[in-house]
Design an enzyme around this catalytic site. Structure first.
Site, PDB file in Angstrom:
ATOM      1  N   HIS A  75      -6.915  25.618  11.045  1.00 39.80           N
ATOM      2  CA  HIS A  75      -6.438  25.347   9.429  1.00 39.80           C
ATOM      3  C   HIS A  75      -6.330  26.040   8.830  1.00 39.80           C
ATOM      4  O   HIS A  75      -6.748  27.047   7.957  1.00 39.80           O
ATOM      5  CB  HIS A  75      -7.882  24.699   8.757  1.00 39.80           C
ATOM      6  N   TYR A 204     -11.300  16.037   0.807  1.00 40.12           N
ATOM      7  CA  TYR A 204     -12.678  16.077   0.254  1.00 40.12           C
ATOM      8  C   TYR A 204     -12.278  14.666  -0.389  1.00 40.12           C
ATOM      9  O   TYR A 204     -11.009  15.331  -1.801  1.00 40.12           O
ATOM     10  CB  TYR A 204     -12.402  16.925  -0.140  1.00 40.12           C
ATOM     11  N   PRO A 296     -23.755  21.712   0.492  1.00 34.92           N
ATOM     12  CA  PRO A 296     -22.295  21.762   2.097  1.00 34.92           C
ATOM     13  C   PRO A 296     -20.519  21.724   0.909  1.00 34.92           C
ATOM     14  O   PRO A 296     -19.709  21.677   2.101  1.00 34.92           O
ATOM     15  CB  PRO A 296     -22.431  21.185   2.740  1.00 34.92           C
ATOM     16  N   LYS A 300     -20.330  26.587   2.687  1.00 35.08           N
ATOM     17  CA  LYS A 300     -20.396  28.228   2.477  1.00 35.08           C
ATOM     18  C   LYS A 300     -21.893  28.885   3.013  1.00 35.08           C
ATOM     19  O   LYS A 300     -22.761  29.635   3.999  1.00 35.08           O
ATOM     20  CB  LYS A 300     -20.458  28.410   1.264  1.00 35.08           C
ATOM     21  N   TYR A 394     -12.276  29.504  -0.847  1.00 34.67           N
ATOM     22  CA  TYR A 394     -12.286  28.993   0.343  1.00 34.67           C
ATOM     23  C   TYR A 394     -12.946  29.302   1.226  1.00 34.67           C
ATOM     24  O   TYR A 394     -13.344  29.692   2.597  1.00 34.67           O
ATOM     25  CB  TYR A 394     -11.314  27.073   0.320  1.00 34.67           C
TER      26      TYR A 394
HETATM   27  C1  PHB Z   1     -18.446  20.109   8.313  1.00 35.02           C
HETATM   28  O1  PHB Z   1     -17.845  19.709   9.325  1.00 35.02           O
HETATM   29  O2  PHB Z   1     -19.492  19.490   9.124  1.00 35.02           O
HETATM   30  C2  PHB Z   1     -18.012  20.270   7.372  1.00 35.02           C
HETATM   31  C3  PHB Z   1     -16.831  20.665   6.635  1.00 35.02           C
HETATM   32  C4  PHB Z   1     -16.962  21.152   5.825  1.00 35.02           C
HETATM   33  C5  PHB Z   1     -17.778  20.989   4.805  1.00 35.02           C
HETATM   34  C6  PHB Z   1     -18.685  20.280   4.801  1.00 35.02           C
HETATM   35  C7  PHB Z   1     -18.888  20.420   6.029  1.00 35.02           C
HETATM   36  O3  PHB Z   1     -17.718  21.328   3.453  1.00 35.02           O
END
Ligand code: PHB
Ligand code: APR
Length: 403
Positions: A75, A204, A296, A300, A394
């Site tokens: 990605h 997000y 989450p 990280k 990130y």
């Molecule tokens: C996930 O795909 O579980 C996931 C991805 C990004 C995040 C948190 C969880 O920031």
């Protein structure tokens, strides 16, 4: 009593323990892993899915990158939606070509498990009464029971890769450690579904109804999250209720594209920032969730575990090469330097994207705090340097080096 002699005794066969075991084995450093659960139970835990560049490279170095490279998806960006207005964080453009790998933690754990099994490396699943002894002494010890037999491990070092609820952190005298903690006033309700992702990249979403995240595991398996009150129970949420709420929080076009389906996993996880300092006590080293937890939001958790593993494998390799014990003291400061960056970024992203029902940061009332966070989001998402700050963290800040 069965006696085992090894150089490094690893507690925990999650990603931290398995990756460390592989890297040590590659360096000719003998190790065993003692795990309290079954392998199936370890694989049954649905966890994260975004691997930083550094972690992906470490998996390849350990010999566990083949399926990740074949099945994982690179990605080069992700989207942030503020009340439906989308901004793309172009990771590759902003970081000189870096990206992240979208590949489930379960999958990389499976690959590491298979690799360890193929190497016939000693791994004791379903162990009980695991106890650390004499971590501060010249010869630390580990005892455990397995298949009705008692074992005593004589080793040089113990790596506590046993997660937040493990035994290793508790084996350090309380007066030695300082614990830093922030528990957030909400949780994440997560759903896994055999449905195509709503977009090519993660979204997000900040919304007045609460945070939402659209993620994925493959082109046929999606992972979604909703911010929910701590008082919610997973049984309060039917699949239909989950999908209806998700559609309200994600951008309208994404809501139109959303393919819903039955949840194959549904759970609520609390959010916490936690760091234990130092991350070692002479011959006992804490790794990954045993030493730190992040909300989450910044993806990280797994990635900080990986950089701990990188630091510890470098320190132990240097010790065995030189016999110089002073290098051992470098682990905790090396690991913590990167951990605190990950902790702050995760806290910062969580504050910016979630709704705080009660007093926000600094005791601000929710409305004022929310206005501060909207202004912060507008500035960082609306400027290239602001987006670069997000992108650099990130994809993952550089790993610490020994020299
Ligand atoms: C996930 O795909 O579980 C996931 C991805 C990004 C995040 C948190 C969880 O920031
Ligand atoms: N004895 C033996 N094993 C133990 C003990 C014990 N006393 N306590 C815990 N364990 C095992 C657990 O069963 C688990 O398999 O240690 C392992 C710890 O694994 P994780 O909790 O996954 O921690 P870690 O390997 O550091 O990986 C961190 O996992 O929890 C996620 O979000 C976190 O993505 C991050 C990653």
């Amino acid at each position: 009593m069965n006696t085992i002699q090894t150089q490094v005794a690893i507690i925990g066969a999650g990603p931290s323990g398995l990756l460390l075991g592989q890297l040590l084995n590659k360096q000719g450093i003998s190790n065993i892993i003692v795990e309290r659960a079954t392998g199936d139970y370890v694989l049954g835990r649905i966890r994260a899915g975004i691997l930083e560049t550094g972690f992906a490279n470490l998996c390849r170095e350990a010999g566990a990158g083949e399926r990740m490279d074949a099945e994982g998806e690179v990605h080069q960006g992700f989207l942030v939606s503020i009340e439906g207005k989308e901004t793309r964080i172009d990771l590759s453009d902003l970081t000189g070509g870096k990206a992240v790998m979208c590949y489930g933690q379960v999958e990389i754990t499976r690959d590491l498990m298979d690799l360890r099994q193929a190497g016939d490396l000693p791994t004791y699943y379903e162990s009980s009464n695991v106890e650390v002894s004499n971590p501060e002494g010249a010869k630390p010890g580990l005892s455990f029971e397995h298949n009705g037999e008692s074992y005593q491990v004589e080793c040089d070092f113990i790596a506590g890769c046993d997660g937040f609820h493990g035994v290793s952190r508790k084996s350090i005298p309380a007066e030695i450690i300082t614990e830093h903690e922030r528990v957030y006033p909400f949780g994440w309700l997560g759903v896994l579904s055999e449905t195509p992702p709503v977009d090519d990249e993660l979204i997000y979403c900040k919304h007045e109804r609460g945070f939402a995240l659209c993620s994925m595991r493959s082109q046929t398996r999606s992972r979604y999250y909703l911010q929910v009150p701590l008082t919610d129970k997973v049984e309060d949420w039917s699949d239909d209720a989950f999908w209806d709420e998700l559609k309200k929080r994600i951008p309208p076009k994404a809501a139109e594209r959303l393919v819903t389906g039955p949840s194959i996993e549904k759970s609520i996880a609390p959010l916490r920032s936690f760091v234990c300092e130092p991350m070692q006590y002479r011959n006992l080293f804490l790794v990954g969730d045993a030493a730190h937890i992040v909300p989450p939001t910044g993806a990280k958790g797994l990635n900080l575990a990986a950089s701990d593993v990188d630091a510890l494998s470098k320190v132990l390799q240097r010790f065995y090469e030189t016999g110089d014990r002073s290098v051992l003291e470098k682990y905790s400061p090396m690991a913590l330097a990167r951990v605190w960056h990950g902790e702050r970024f995760s806290w910062w992203m969580t504050n910016m994207l979630h709704q705080f029902p009660d007093l926000g940061v600094d005791g601000l009332d929710p409305e004022t705090f929310d206005r501060f966070m909207r202004s912060q989001a507008e500035y960082y998402l609306g400027t290239e340097h602001g987006r670069r700050m997000i992108a650099e963290q990130y994809v993952g800040l550089p790993y610490s080096s020994l020299d």
